[in-house]
Design a protein around this motif. Structure first.
Motif, PDB file in Angstrom:
ATOM      1  N   LEU A 218       0.832  -1.206   0.000  1.00 16.25           N
ATOM      2  CA  LEU A 218       0.000   0.000   0.000  1.00 16.25           C
ATOM      3  C   LEU A 218       0.864   1.252   0.000  1.00 16.25           C
ATOM      4  O   LEU A 218       0.534   2.241  -0.679  1.00 16.25           O
ATOM      5  CB  LEU A 218      -0.927  -0.009   1.212  1.00 16.25           C
ATOM      6  CG  LEU A 218      -1.894   1.184   1.315  1.00 16.25           C
ATOM      7  CD1 LEU A 218      -2.773   1.272   0.073  1.00 16.25           C
ATOM      8  CD2 LEU A 218      -2.753   1.077   2.572  1.00 16.25           C
ATOM      9  N   PHE A 219       1.971   1.239   0.735  1.00 15.22           N
ATOM     10  CA  PHE A 219       2.855   2.406   0.753  1.00 15.22           C
ATOM     11  C   PHE A 219       3.448   2.646  -0.633  1.00 15.22           C
ATOM     12  O   PHE A 219       3.522   3.788  -1.101  1.00 15.22           O
ATOM     13  CB  PHE A 219       3.974   2.221   1.779  1.00 15.22           C
ATOM     14  CG  PHE A 219       4.906   3.407   1.872  1.00 15.22           C
ATOM     15  CD1 PHE A 219       4.561   4.510   2.639  1.00 15.22           C
ATOM     16  CD2 PHE A 219       6.108   3.424   1.179  1.00 15.22           C
ATOM     17  CE1 PHE A 219       5.406   5.611   2.722  1.00 15.22           C
ATOM     18  CE2 PHE A 219       6.957   4.520   1.258  1.00 15.22           C
ATOM     19  CZ  PHE A 219       6.599   5.614   2.033  1.00 15.22           C
ATOM     20  N   ILE A 220       3.875   1.574  -1.290  1.00 17.76           N
ATOM     21  CA  ILE A 220       4.435   1.716  -2.638  1.00 17.76           C
ATOM     22  C   ILE A 220       3.373   2.249  -3.595  1.00 17.76           C
ATOM     23  O   ILE A 220       3.628   3.175  -4.381  1.00 17.76           O
ATOM     24  CB  ILE A 220       4.984   0.361  -3.135  1.00 17.76           C
ATOM     25  CG1 ILE A 220       6.223  -0.032  -2.314  1.00 17.76           C
ATOM     26  CG2 ILE A 220       5.328   0.428  -4.621  1.00 17.76           C
ATOM     27  CD1 ILE A 220       6.717  -1.435  -2.592  1.00 17.76           C
ATOM     28  N   ALA A 221       2.161   1.681  -3.522  1.00 17.13           N
ATOM     29  CA  ALA A 221       1.077   2.143  -4.398  1.00 17.13           C
ATOM     30  C   ALA A 221       0.757   3.608  -4.146  1.00 17.13           C
ATOM     31  O   ALA A 221       0.615   4.405  -5.087  1.00 17.13           O
ATOM     32  CB  ALA A 221      -0.167   1.278  -4.185  1.00 17.13           C
ATOM     33  N   SER A 222       0.633   3.989  -2.866  1.00 13.31           N
ATOM     34  CA  SER A 222       0.302   5.362  -2.523  1.00 13.31           C
ATOM     35  C   SER A 222       1.404   6.320  -2.973  1.00 13.31           C
ATOM     36  O   SER A 222       1.130   7.390  -3.528  1.00 13.31           O
ATOM     37  CB  SER A 222       0.072   5.488  -1.009  1.00 13.31           C
ATOM     38  OG  SER A 222      -0.308   6.801  -0.656  1.00 13.31           O
ATOM     39  N   THR A 223       2.657   5.931  -2.763  1.00 11.69           N
ATOM     40  CA  THR A 223       3.772   6.780  -3.180  1.00 11.69           C
ATOM     41  C   THR A 223       3.775   6.987  -4.691  1.00 11.69           C
ATOM     42  O   THR A 223       3.974   8.110  -5.178  1.00 11.69           O
ATOM     43  CB  THR A 223       5.107   6.158  -2.743  1.00 11.69           C
ATOM     44  OG1 THR A 223       5.145   6.055  -1.312  1.00 11.69           O
ATOM     45  CG2 THR A 223       6.290   6.996  -3.209  1.00 11.69           C
ATOM     46  N   MET A 378       0.332   2.678 -13.828  1.00 10.17           N
ATOM     47  CA  MET A 378       0.117   1.252 -14.065  1.00 10.17           C
ATOM     48  C   MET A 378       0.827   0.407 -13.005  1.00 10.17           C
ATOM     49  O   MET A 378       0.295  -0.607 -12.543  1.00 10.17           O
ATOM     50  CB  MET A 378       0.606   0.877 -15.468  1.00 10.17           C
ATOM     51  CG  MET A 378      -0.234   1.461 -16.582  1.00 10.17           C
ATOM     52  SD  MET A 378       0.395   1.026 -18.220  1.00 10.17           S
ATOM     53  CE  MET A 378      -0.867   1.731 -19.280  1.00 10.17           C
ATOM     54  N   LEU A 379       2.020   0.826 -12.606  1.00  4.11           N
ATOM     55  CA  LEU A 379       2.726   0.123 -11.531  1.00  4.11           C
ATOM     56  C   LEU A 379       1.959   0.249 -10.214  1.00  4.11           C
ATOM     57  O   LEU A 379       1.899  -0.694  -9.418  1.00  4.11           O
ATOM     58  CB  LEU A 379       4.137   0.687 -11.378  1.00  4.11           C
ATOM     59  CG  LEU A 379       5.116   0.414 -12.524  1.00  4.11           C
ATOM     60  CD1 LEU A 379       6.436   1.147 -12.280  1.00  4.11           C
ATOM     61  CD2 LEU A 379       5.366  -1.088 -12.674  1.00  4.11           C
ATOM     62  N   ALA A 380       1.362   1.419  -9.975  1.00  4.78           N
ATOM     63  CA  ALA A 380       0.550   1.612  -8.772  1.00  4.78           C
ATOM     64  C   ALA A 380      -0.660   0.678  -8.784  1.00  4.78           C
ATOM     65  O   ALA A 380      -1.062   0.143  -7.745  1.00  4.78           O
ATOM     66  CB  ALA A 380       0.087   3.071  -8.675  1.00  4.78           C
ATOM     67  N   LEU A 381      -1.236   0.464  -9.948  1.00  9.00           N
ATOM     68  CA  LEU A 381      -2.371  -0.456 -10.069  1.00  9.00           C
ATOM     69  C   LEU A 381      -1.954  -1.870  -9.691  1.00  9.00           C
ATOM     70  O   LEU A 381      -2.676  -2.570  -8.962  1.00  9.00           O
ATOM     71  CB  LEU A 381      -2.902  -0.419 -11.506  1.00  9.00           C
ATOM     72  CG  LEU A 381      -4.133  -1.264 -11.802  1.00  9.00           C
ATOM     73  CD1 LEU A 381      -5.335  -0.783 -11.001  1.00  9.00           C
ATOM     74  CD2 LEU A 381      -4.450  -1.238 -13.297  1.00  9.00           C
ATOM     75  N   ALA A 382      -0.768  -2.297 -10.143  1.00 14.23           N
ATOM     76  CA  ALA A 382      -0.275  -3.628  -9.802  1.00 14.23           C
ATOM     77  C   ALA A 382      -0.017  -3.748  -8.298  1.00 14.23           C
ATOM     78  O   ALA A 382      -0.330  -4.779  -7.682  1.00 14.23           O
ATOM     79  CB  ALA A 382       0.999  -3.922 -10.593  1.00 14.23           C
ATOM     80  N   ALA A 383       0.565  -2.698  -7.696  1.00 10.69           N
ATOM     81  CA  ALA A 383       0.848  -2.744  -6.254  1.00 10.69           C
ATOM     82  C   ALA A 383      -0.439  -2.740  -5.448  1.00 10.69           C
ATOM     83  O   ALA A 383      -0.571  -3.452  -4.442  1.00 10.69           O
ATOM     84  CB  ALA A 383       1.717  -1.540  -5.864  1.00 10.69           C
ATOM     85  N   CYS A 384      -1.419  -1.965  -5.877  1.00  7.87           N
ATOM     86  CA  CYS A 384      -2.685  -1.879  -5.169  1.00  7.87           C
ATOM     87  C   CYS A 384      -3.443  -3.212  -5.205  1.00  7.87           C
ATOM     88  O   CYS A 384      -4.164  -3.554  -4.278  1.00  7.87           O
ATOM     89  CB  CYS A 384      -3.535  -0.773  -5.796  1.00  7.87           C
ATOM     90  SG  CYS A 384      -4.685   0.019  -4.665  1.00  7.87           S
TER      91      CYS A 384
END
Length: 390
Positions: A218-223, A378-384
């Motif tokens: 979640l931190f990676i996605a939010s960042t 797109m990377l945030a979508l994968a992390a989320c």
């Protein structure tokens, strides 16, 4: 919406004080931040490198201090006292900037006070979460309403800041910020509750926040999401004027449109989270962000850019509305650290965005910055996708 109607129909002094403090702290910050570079360049008269250095030092020190205070607040006690001290630091910061023009004092003592003052917001949201849990109220909805107050302050604050700075001088502007912090402190002292620490299971293993895969994802996605947003804010005015040849006033129209649309989506996110859960709502937000950046790299007319702000508002409105409570749900009993992690994801995103946007724009183009932002979304979508639903 019954939940929002309940908040409006049955106000109580404590709930109203949370909303008032959120709004006034937002006003205090919104009076300072938009004019900071102008203040450093014109009043302190430093070269651009030192302006950039101030922002970098401020962000890094802010992350370290807020994270330390977040851990301390979860283990040592009373958030109300900490918020009062943060308001006092905000007053001292405002007075320092009003009457001092020494750069090195501002970048040392000023940054320290700014980092302490900035901790008021995450601690306020952490205290609100604990209060809502004790009252068995819907924390998601109340957090979204609070976050909407902060956004409303940012609709009002920047125009007020420029009006005061240009019309009356920076001293008056910073004194207005000090007054806002003073009002916050008085409301906190009079009405906010002083709550004991929530009970924690001492037998449960103490896992570092970063070692928890759900929190880490979640931190990676939010960042990544906040990096995209900061890259857009940095790059957009230069893109529409230098590459598209459009009127520079369009930048203000785009920002104002997005800010106005974000507030209802924050409230809607708080309402529908109860029905669908947080992960589906966050996935909707990131998908809207992906759609927004696809539009930015393929469309260039003024009408299209204005229409795209709907997707931008869904993207930022949902993240801002439920992102903080998502961290809190994944970290029960550690509201201070959870809220600070969310705040630090925004700060980290800003640091990354400044570096990425500057390098990509110089080596490629302003349009290329949005291509990179699309990739990050797109990377945030994968992390989320890897974060469990709560």
């Amino acid at each position: 919406m019954k939940s929002l109607t309940a908040v409006i129909k049955r106000p109580d002094p404590v709930s109203l004080s949370f909303l008032a403090v959120t709004f006034m702290t937002g006003v205090a910050v919104a009076l300072q931040v938009p004019t900071l570079s102008l203040f450093l360049a014109e009043e302190v008269q430093v070269r651009p490198f030192l302006v950039g250095l101030f922002y970098t030092v401020n962000a890094l020190v802010g992350i370290l201090i807020s994270q330390w205070l977040g851990h301390r607040s979860d283990s040592k006690g009373d958030r109300k006292t900490l918020i009062l001290r943060c308001c006092a630091a905000g007053m001292a910061l405002s007075l320092l900037f009003a009457w001092n023009r020494n750069y090195w004092l501002l970048v040392s003592l000023g940054v320290l006070l700014a980092s302490l003052a900035a901790t008021a917001s995450p601690q306020l949201f952490a205290l609100a979460r604990e209060h809502a849990d004790r009252q068995q109220k819907r924390a998601d909805m109340f957090s979204s309403v609070m976050r909407a107050q902060f956004s409303l302050a940012w609709v009002i604050g920047p125009p007020m800041a420029f009006a005061l700075a240009i019309g009356y001088g920076f001293e008056v502007m910073y004194l207005a910020s000090a007054l806002a912090y003073l009002i916050c402190g008085l409301v906190v002292w009079r009405w906010l509750p002083s709550l004991p620490l929530p009970m924690r299971d001492e037998a449960a293993p103490k896992v570092s926040s970063w070692r928890d895969p759900s929190v880490r994802a979640l931190f990676i996605a939010s960042t990544l999401m906040w990096t995209c947003n900061s890259m857009y804010l940095i790059n957009m005015p230069l893109y529409i004027t230098r590459e598209l040849g459009l009127d520079e006033k369009l930048a203000g129209i785009l920002m104002g449109t997005a800010a106005a649309l974000e507030i209802p989506f924050m409230l809607l996110a708080g309402y529908y989270t109860r029905r669908f859960g947080k992960r589906p709502m966050m996935l909707v937000a990131v998908l809207a962000g992906v759609g927004f950046y696809i539009g930015l790299v393929t469309l260039s007319s003024q009408q299209a850019l204005i229409a795209l702000q709907l997707f931008n508002a869904i993207f930022i409105g949902i993240i801002a509305g439920i992102g903080m409570s998502y961290f809190q749900d994944l970290m029960p009993g550690r509201a201070g650290v959870a809220t600070t992690l969310f705040a630090n994801s925004i700060r980290t995103g800003s640091i990354l965005a400044g570096a990425i946007a500057g390098i990509v724009a110089e080596l490629w183009s302003f349009h290329g910055v949005f291509m990179v932002a699309l990739t990050l979304a797109m990377l945030a979508l994968a992390a989320c996708w890897r974060v469990p639903n709560v």
